[in-house]
Design a protein around this motif. Structure first.
Motif, PDB file in Angstrom:
ATOM      1  N   GLN A 192       0.830  -1.201   0.000  1.00 12.68           N
ATOM      2  CA  GLN A 192       0.000   0.000   0.000  1.00 12.68           C
ATOM      3  C   GLN A 192       0.867   1.254   0.000  1.00 12.68           C
ATOM      4  OE1 GLN A 192      -2.865   0.321   3.187  1.00 12.68           O
ATOM      5  NE2 GLN A 192      -4.116   1.668   1.947  1.00 12.68           N
ATOM      6  N   PHE A 193       1.959   1.240   0.740  1.00 13.57           N
ATOM      7  CA  PHE A 193       2.853   2.397   0.798  1.00 13.57           C
ATOM      8  C   PHE A 193       3.460   2.706  -0.561  1.00 13.57           C
ATOM      9  CE2 PHE A 193       7.176   4.101   1.410  1.00 13.57           C
ATOM     10  CZ  PHE A 193       6.867   5.310   2.030  1.00 13.57           C
ATOM     11  N   VAL A 194       3.906   1.676  -1.273  1.00 14.65           N
ATOM     12  CA  VAL A 194       4.615   1.918  -2.531  1.00 14.65           C
ATOM     13  C   VAL A 194       3.704   2.016  -3.751  1.00 14.65           C
ATOM     14  CG1 VAL A 194       6.799   0.970  -1.719  1.00 14.65           C
ATOM     15  CG2 VAL A 194       5.178  -0.514  -2.881  1.00 14.65           C
ATOM     16  N   THR A 195       2.491   1.465  -3.665  1.00 17.96           N
ATOM     17  CA  THR A 195       1.609   1.490  -4.834  1.00 17.96           C
ATOM     18  C   THR A 195       0.334   2.287  -4.617  1.00 17.96           C
ATOM     19  OG1 THR A 195       0.371  -0.503  -4.235  1.00 17.96           O
ATOM     20  CG2 THR A 195       2.399  -0.807  -5.542  1.00 17.96           C
ATOM     21  N   GLY A 196      -0.005   2.563  -3.365  1.00 13.31           N
ATOM     22  CA  GLY A 196      -1.257   3.259  -3.074  1.00 13.31           C
ATOM     23  C   GLY A 196      -2.438   2.320  -2.897  1.00 13.31           C
ATOM     24  N   THR A 197      -2.227   1.033  -3.045  1.00 18.43           N
ATOM     25  CA  THR A 197      -3.298   0.063  -2.861  1.00 18.43           C
ATOM     26  C   THR A 197      -2.778  -1.163  -2.127  1.00 18.43           C
ATOM     27  OG1 THR A 197      -4.999  -1.262  -3.950  1.00 18.43           O
ATOM     28  CG2 THR A 197      -2.916  -1.044  -5.111  1.00 18.43           C
ATOM     29  N   SER A 198      -3.637  -1.731  -1.312  1.00 20.57           N
ATOM     30  CA  SER A 198      -3.250  -2.965  -0.630  1.00 20.57           C
ATOM     31  C   SER A 198      -3.974  -4.157  -1.246  1.00 20.57           C
ATOM     32  CB  SER A 198      -3.562  -2.884   0.862  1.00 20.57           C
ATOM     33  OG  SER A 198      -4.953  -2.727   1.058  1.00 20.57           O
ATOM     34  N   SER A 199      -4.652  -3.912  -2.351  1.00 16.63           N
ATOM     35  CA  SER A 199      -5.351  -5.023  -2.992  1.00 16.63           C
ATOM     36  C   SER A 199      -4.529  -5.574  -4.143  1.00 16.63           C
ATOM     37  CB  SER A 199      -6.729  -4.584  -3.478  1.00 16.63           C
ATOM     38  OG  SER A 199      -6.608  -3.541  -4.416  1.00 16.63           O
ATOM     39  N   ALA A 213       1.179  -9.695 -11.912  1.00 13.24           N
ATOM     40  CA  ALA A 213       1.358  -9.402 -13.336  1.00 13.24           C
ATOM     41  C   ALA A 213       0.307  -8.408 -13.826  1.00 13.24           C
ATOM     42  CB  ALA A 213       1.290 -10.690 -14.163  1.00 13.24           C
ATOM     43  N   SER A 214      -0.815  -8.318 -13.120  1.00 10.34           N
ATOM     44  CA  SER A 214      -1.907  -7.428 -13.518  1.00 10.34           C
ATOM     45  C   SER A 214      -2.026  -6.208 -12.614  1.00 10.34           C
ATOM     46  CB  SER A 214      -3.230  -8.188 -13.507  1.00 10.34           C
ATOM     47  OG  SER A 214      -3.188  -9.231 -14.448  1.00 10.34           O
ATOM     48  N   LEU A 215      -0.996  -5.919 -11.843  1.00  5.72           N
ATOM     49  CA  LEU A 215      -1.008  -4.752 -10.979  1.00  5.72           C
ATOM     50  C   LEU A 215      -1.208  -3.505 -11.837  1.00  5.72           C
ATOM     51  CD1 LEU A 215      -0.600  -4.307  -7.913  1.00  5.72           C
ATOM     52  CD2 LEU A 215       1.787  -3.814  -8.410  1.00  5.72           C
ATOM     53  N   ARG A 216      -2.011  -2.578 -11.344  1.00  4.40           N
ATOM     54  CA  ARG A 216      -2.326  -1.377 -12.112  1.00  4.40           C
ATOM     55  C   ARG A 216      -1.889  -0.130 -11.349  1.00  4.40           C
ATOM     56  NH1 ARG A 216      -5.335  -1.978 -16.399  1.00  4.40           N
ATOM     57  NH2 ARG A 216      -6.155   0.141 -16.360  1.00  4.40           N
ATOM     58  N   GLY A 217      -1.410   0.830 -12.099  1.00 13.68           N
ATOM     59  CA  GLY A 217      -1.101   2.140 -11.549  1.00 13.68           C
ATOM     60  C   GLY A 217      -2.180   3.116 -11.961  1.00 13.68           C
ATOM     61  N   SER A 218      -1.981   4.378 -11.688  1.00 12.69           N
ATOM     62  CA  SER A 218      -2.988   5.382 -12.041  1.00 12.69           C
ATOM     63  C   SER A 218      -3.121   5.547 -13.555  1.00 12.69           C
ATOM     64  CB  SER A 218      -2.637   6.726 -11.400  1.00 12.69           C
ATOM     65  OG  SER A 218      -1.356   7.149 -11.819  1.00 12.69           O
ATOM     66  N   ASN A 219      -2.104   5.133 -14.298  1.00 12.58           N
ATOM     67  CA  ASN A 219      -2.127   5.252 -15.761  1.00 12.58           C
ATOM     68  C   ASN A 219      -2.404   3.929 -16.456  1.00 12.58           C
ATOM     69  OD1 ASN A 219      -1.233   7.713 -14.943  1.00 12.58           O
ATOM     70  ND2 ASN A 219       0.663   7.696 -16.105  1.00 12.58           N
ATOM     71  N   GLY A 220      -2.861   2.936 -15.728  1.00  9.80           N
ATOM     72  CA  GLY A 220      -3.131   1.626 -16.331  1.00  9.80           C
ATOM     73  C   GLY A 220      -2.187   0.576 -15.783  1.00  9.80           C
ATOM     74  N   PRO A 221      -1.998  -0.514 -16.539  1.00 13.83           N
ATOM     75  CA  PRO A 221      -1.137  -1.609 -16.059  1.00 13.83           C
ATOM     76  C   PRO A 221       0.257  -1.114 -15.740  1.00 13.83           C
ATOM     77  CG  PRO A 221      -2.339  -2.274 -18.013  1.00 13.83           C
ATOM     78  CD  PRO A 221      -2.587  -0.792 -17.830  1.00 13.83           C
TER      79      PRO A 221
END
Length: 97
Positions: free
Chosen positions: A70-77, A84-92
């Motif tokens: 959560q700290f590094v990506t903004g999500t804990s899900s 492999a399908s982790l998404r950022g604010s701009n997509g994958p």
């Protein structure tokens, strides 16, 4: 949310507990996380600093790993398909060190 759920029913939870009740928790598959990490700036999977990083993460319990995520990506899900399908604010977007 309060229009759908009676506030008295959820008032016994703090924010973190309520999140766990609503979203559940996920066991982090450390090998999936590691296999779907990209490295930049001269780092690579066998770099000493990266080995220290993964050794530290291995010692974390799942709750600590979720908090790091959560700290590094903004999500804990974690996506259903895994890291492999982790998404950022701009997509994958892969986890990056």
């Amino acid at each position: 949310f309060s229009q759908v759920v009676d506030a008295r029913l959820v008032s016994v939870f703090d924010a973190r507990e309520l999140e766990l009740v609503i979203a559940g928790t996920a066991e982090i598959d450390l090998s999936d996380w590691r296999n779907n990490t990209e490295y930049r700036g001269g780092y690579h999977d066998n770099h000493i600093v990266i080995r220290w990083f993964w050794a530290a993460v291995e010692r974390f319990n799942n709750e600590q790993r979720l908090r790091l995520l959560q700290f590094v990506t903004g999500t804990s899900s974690i996506p259903y398909e895994g890291f492999a399908s982790l998404r950022g604010s701009n997509g994958p977007r892969r986890f990056c060190v």
